[in-house]
Write a protein that holds these residues in place. Sequence first.
Motif, PDB file in Angstrom:
ATOM      1  N   ALA A 178       0.829  -1.205   0.000  1.00 50.06           N
ATOM      2  CA  ALA A 178       0.000   0.000   0.000  1.00 50.06           C
ATOM      3  C   ALA A 178       0.864   1.256   0.000  1.00 50.06           C
ATOM      4  O   ALA A 178       0.538   2.253  -0.663  1.00 50.06           O
ATOM      5  CB  ALA A 178      -0.929  -0.008   1.214  1.00 50.06           C
ATOM      6  N   MET A 179       1.981   1.226   0.731  1.00 57.38           N
ATOM      7  CA  MET A 179       2.872   2.380   0.745  1.00 57.38           C
ATOM      8  C   MET A 179       3.496   2.614  -0.623  1.00 57.38           C
ATOM      9  O   MET A 179       3.574   3.741  -1.109  1.00 57.38           O
ATOM     10  CB  MET A 179       3.966   2.182   1.802  1.00 57.38           C
ATOM     11  N   GLU A 180       3.934   1.548  -1.259  1.00 58.37           N
ATOM     12  CA  GLU A 180       4.561   1.678  -2.576  1.00 58.37           C
ATOM     13  C   GLU A 180       3.575   2.206  -3.610  1.00 58.37           C
ATOM     14  O   GLU A 180       3.924   3.042  -4.450  1.00 58.37           O
ATOM     15  CB  GLU A 180       5.120   0.325  -3.029  1.00 58.37           C
ATOM     16  N   GLU A 181       2.344   1.732  -3.563  1.00 60.23           N
ATOM     17  CA  GLU A 181       1.354   2.128  -4.565  1.00 60.23           C
ATOM     18  C   GLU A 181       0.790   3.526  -4.308  1.00 60.23           C
ATOM     19  O   GLU A 181       0.384   4.213  -5.247  1.00 60.23           O
ATOM     20  CB  GLU A 181       0.220   1.105  -4.619  1.00 60.23           C
ATOM     21  N   SER A 182       0.744   3.918  -3.061  1.00 62.65           N
ATOM     22  CA  SER A 182       0.179   5.240  -2.739  1.00 62.65           C
ATOM     23  C   SER A 182       1.249   6.312  -2.561  1.00 62.65           C
ATOM     24  O   SER A 182       0.981   7.496  -2.761  1.00 62.65           O
ATOM     25  CB  SER A 182      -0.645   5.151  -1.456  1.00 62.65           C
ATOM     26  N   GLY A 183       2.446   5.898  -2.142  1.00 61.78           N
ATOM     27  CA  GLY A 183       3.499   6.852  -1.836  1.00 61.78           C
ATOM     28  C   GLY A 183       3.343   7.497  -0.474  1.00 61.78           C
ATOM     29  O   GLY A 183       4.111   8.386  -0.112  1.00 61.78           O
ATOM     30  N   LYS A 188     -21.972   5.411   8.298  1.00 63.08           N
ATOM     31  CA  LYS A 188     -22.825   4.785   7.277  1.00 63.08           C
ATOM     32  C   LYS A 188     -22.239   4.974   5.883  1.00 63.08           C
ATOM     33  O   LYS A 188     -22.280   4.063   5.049  1.00 63.08           O
ATOM     34  CB  LYS A 188     -24.236   5.384   7.345  1.00 63.08           C
ATOM     35  N   GLN A 189     -21.682   6.154   5.630  1.00 58.66           N
ATOM     36  CA  GLN A 189     -21.032   6.399   4.350  1.00 58.66           C
ATOM     37  C   GLN A 189     -19.827   5.492   4.169  1.00 58.66           C
ATOM     38  O   GLN A 189     -19.581   4.949   3.082  1.00 58.66           O
ATOM     39  CB  GLN A 189     -20.615   7.870   4.250  1.00 58.66           C
ATOM     40  N   ALA A 190     -19.078   5.295   5.249  1.00 56.54           N
ATOM     41  CA  ALA A 190     -17.912   4.411   5.197  1.00 56.54           C
ATOM     42  C   ALA A 190     -18.326   2.973   4.890  1.00 56.54           C
ATOM     43  O   ALA A 190     -17.653   2.262   4.140  1.00 56.54           O
ATOM     44  CB  ALA A 190     -17.151   4.476   6.521  1.00 56.54           C
ATOM     45  N   LYS A 191     -19.450   2.537   5.464  1.00 55.64           N
ATOM     46  CA  LYS A 191     -19.931   1.190   5.182  1.00 55.64           C
ATOM     47  C   LYS A 191     -20.314   1.040   3.712  1.00 55.64           C
ATOM     48  O   LYS A 191     -20.042   0.013   3.089  1.00 55.64           O
ATOM     49  CB  LYS A 191     -21.138   0.870   6.068  1.00 55.64           C
ATOM     50  N   LEU A 192     -20.940   2.070   3.163  1.00 62.26           N
ATOM     51  CA  LEU A 192     -21.382   2.014   1.768  1.00 62.26           C
ATOM     52  C   LEU A 192     -20.204   1.949   0.797  1.00 62.26           C
ATOM     53  O   LEU A 192     -20.219   1.182  -0.166  1.00 62.26           O
ATOM     54  CB  LEU A 192     -22.259   3.223   1.444  1.00 62.26           C
ATOM     55  N   GLN A 193     -19.173   2.772   1.037  1.00 61.45           N
ATOM     56  CA  GLN A 193     -18.069   2.845   0.084  1.00 61.45           C
ATOM     57  C   GLN A 193     -16.907   1.907   0.422  1.00 61.45           C
ATOM     58  O   GLN A 193     -16.003   1.704  -0.392  1.00 61.45           O
ATOM     59  CB  GLN A 193     -17.573   4.282  -0.030  1.00 61.45           C
ATOM     60  N   GLY A 194     -16.930   1.343   1.643  1.00 62.24           N
ATOM     61  CA  GLY A 194     -15.888   0.381   2.013  1.00 62.24           C
ATOM     62  C   GLY A 194     -14.665   0.996   2.651  1.00 62.24           C
ATOM     63  O   GLY A 194     -13.713   0.283   2.985  1.00 62.24           O
ATOM     64  N   TYR A 195     -14.666   2.289   2.877  1.00 64.55           N
ATOM     65  CA  TYR A 195     -13.538   2.942   3.536  1.00 64.55           C
ATOM     66  C   TYR A 195     -14.012   4.242   4.191  1.00 64.55           C
ATOM     67  O   TYR A 195     -15.008   4.846   3.781  1.00 64.55           O
ATOM     68  CB  TYR A 195     -12.400   3.242   2.555  1.00 64.55           C
ATOM     69  N   ALA A 196     -13.294   4.653   5.227  1.00 60.66           N
ATOM     70  CA  ALA A 196     -13.613   5.887   5.942  1.00 60.66           C
ATOM     71  C   ALA A 196     -12.592   6.959   5.603  1.00 60.66           C
ATOM     72  O   ALA A 196     -11.464   6.651   5.210  1.00 60.66           O
ATOM     73  CB  ALA A 196     -13.611   5.625   7.451  1.00 60.66           C
ATOM     74  N   ARG A 199      -4.820  14.252   5.726  1.00 57.55           N
ATOM     75  CA  ARG A 199      -5.941  13.415   5.328  1.00 57.55           C
ATOM     76  C   ARG A 199      -5.593  11.942   5.518  1.00 57.55           C
ATOM     77  O   ARG A 199      -4.422  11.548   5.410  1.00 57.55           O
ATOM     78  CB  ARG A 199      -6.313  13.662   3.857  1.00 57.55           C
ATOM     79  N   CYS A 200      -6.622  11.152   5.770  1.00 63.53           N
ATOM     80  CA  CYS A 200      -6.416   9.720   6.022  1.00 63.53           C
ATOM     81  C   CYS A 200      -7.600   8.945   5.471  1.00 63.53           C
ATOM     82  O   CYS A 200      -8.751   9.375   5.596  1.00 63.53           O
ATOM     83  CB  CYS A 200      -6.271   9.498   7.534  1.00 63.53           C
ATOM     84  N   LEU A 201      -7.319   7.813   4.843  1.00 65.65           N
ATOM     85  CA  LEU A 201      -8.354   6.904   4.355  1.00 65.65           C
ATOM     86  C   LEU A 201      -8.085   5.537   4.965  1.00 65.65           C
ATOM     87  O   LEU A 201      -6.940   5.067   4.958  1.00 65.65           O
ATOM     88  CB  LEU A 201      -8.348   6.812   2.836  1.00 65.65           C
ATOM     89  N   ALA A 202      -9.122   4.892   5.503  1.00 61.95           N
ATOM     90  CA  ALA A 202      -8.922   3.649   6.240  1.00 61.95           C
ATOM     91  C   ALA A 202     -10.051   2.662   5.981  1.00 61.95           C
ATOM     92  O   ALA A 202     -11.179   3.055   5.662  1.00 61.95           O
ATOM     93  CB  ALA A 202      -8.820   3.941   7.740  1.00 61.95           C
ATOM     94  N   ALA A 203      -9.734   1.382   6.140  1.00 58.53           N
ATOM     95  CA  ALA A 203     -10.719   0.315   5.954  1.00 58.53           C
ATOM     96  C   ALA A 203     -10.511  -0.764   7.016  1.00 58.53           C
ATOM     97  O   ALA A 203      -9.388  -0.993   7.459  1.00 58.53           O
ATOM     98  CB  ALA A 203     -10.595  -0.287   4.559  1.00 58.53           C
ATOM     99  N   LEU A 221      -7.966   1.646  -3.158  1.00 53.44           N
ATOM    100  CA  LEU A 221      -6.730   0.917  -2.857  1.00 53.44           C
ATOM    101  C   LEU A 221      -6.760   0.374  -1.433  1.00 53.44           C
ATOM    102  O   LEU A 221      -6.479  -0.815  -1.214  1.00 53.44           O
ATOM    103  CB  LEU A 221      -5.522   1.834  -3.039  1.00 53.44           C
ATOM    104  N   ILE A 222      -7.078   1.205  -0.449  1.00 54.62           N
ATOM    105  CA  ILE A 222      -7.049   0.745   0.935  1.00 54.62           C
ATOM    106  C   ILE A 222      -8.169  -0.255   1.199  1.00 54.62           C
ATOM    107  O   ILE A 222      -8.004  -1.194   2.001  1.00 54.62           O
ATOM    108  CB  ILE A 222      -7.109   1.949   1.914  1.00 54.62           C
ATOM    109  N   ARG A 223      -9.308  -0.095   0.537  1.00 52.55           N
ATOM    110  CA  ARG A 223     -10.388  -1.075   0.683  1.00 52.55           C
ATOM    111  C   ARG A 223      -9.939  -2.428   0.161  1.00 52.55           C
ATOM    112  O   ARG A 223     -10.164  -3.469   0.800  1.00 52.55           O
ATOM    113  CB  ARG A 223     -11.632  -0.595  -0.080  1.00 52.55           C
ATOM    114  N   SER A 224      -9.287  -2.445  -1.004  1.00 56.10           N
ATOM    115  CA  SER A 224      -8.815  -3.686  -1.603  1.00 56.10           C
ATOM    116  C   SER A 224      -7.726  -4.343  -0.750  1.00 56.10           C
ATOM    117  O   SER A 224      -7.726  -5.565  -0.557  1.00 56.10           O
ATOM    118  CB  SER A 224      -8.289  -3.402  -3.012  1.00 56.10           C
ATOM    119  N   ILE A 225      -6.806  -3.524  -0.238  1.00 58.38           N
ATOM    120  CA  ILE A 225      -5.737  -4.052   0.613  1.00 58.38           C
ATOM    121  C   ILE A 225      -6.328  -4.670   1.879  1.00 58.38           C
ATOM    122  O   ILE A 225      -5.910  -5.744   2.330  1.00 58.38           O
ATOM    123  CB  ILE A 225      -4.739  -2.937   0.984  1.00 58.38           C
TER     124      ILE A 225
END
Length: 288
Positions: A123-128, A211-219, A230-234, A267-271
């Motif tokens: 995830a670090m390599e793909e996102s930087g 609820k939005q995080a549940k719908l899209q798979g990440y917060a 900024r931070c994106l998490a799953a 990306l983070i949802r898939s990881i």
Amino acid sequence: MEENAKDPDHKPRRGRPATGRDSGGVKSNDSDTGVRSLNRALSLLEDVSTQPEGAALGDLAHRAGLAPSTAHRLLKSLELRRFVTQDAERGLWFTGVQAFITGTGFLRNRDVVAIARPYMHRAMEESGESVNLAILDGTETIYLSQVESRQMMRALAPPGGRAPLHASGVGKALLSGLNQQAAEQRIANLTFTRYSDKTIREPAALMASIKQAKLQGYAVDDEEHAVGLRCLAAPIYNEFGEPVAAISISGPLARIEDSRLPVLGELIRSIAQDITAAFGGGTPAGRN
């Protein structure tokens, strides 16, 4: 109060010079009797755990430098909590089921870290950006591991650091992995401390974000904990569909622009899904 001085059954240690410390490393002049007793009890538990064939009271007391009566009292306290058990017929002490239950809690956390590390590097390599792993702890999260970005300006979350549930990507991701009742119970205990102008301050607003995080798979933490970050998490799930940890990508607003949010979110949802599968887990029924 010095326990040995008060115990008429106490016998001096054989073959050991006085060190000024008991077997657990606590100074003998420690005035906190509760800490002293706890330290001795844990020392006995550690000794019992190394004796698969069972340990006799006399041997345990001798190795701990305690009177048999003192050792017996501490062992009985451990037995009440099921950390040790006694075979009364043979008079031997064994490790109890609660010690196993407590130990498996550590194993679960250790395993998820070991399993997640290769995926965190990916995830670090793909996102930087920096990638973090965190678990729930009451109304906060605790960071277990981080793979730092190679960028000069990067987000840091050292292991052992904490973050609030209502103002962090990992916190909201973990809440999104809970069922509604469990999430509401956690939220009811929050104090909603303000960290920036964007910090969520109301339970209803937090539930909407979850609820939005549940719908899209990440917060998403959009400068809610720190201005300019900024931070994106799953969430990562166990075999019962329960969130055991959350993985996140975090970095400065200058690099995580609006246009990157969907890409990094996917990306983070898939990881997280890959780690869940490697962990032997599965998402809750009815959730992608």
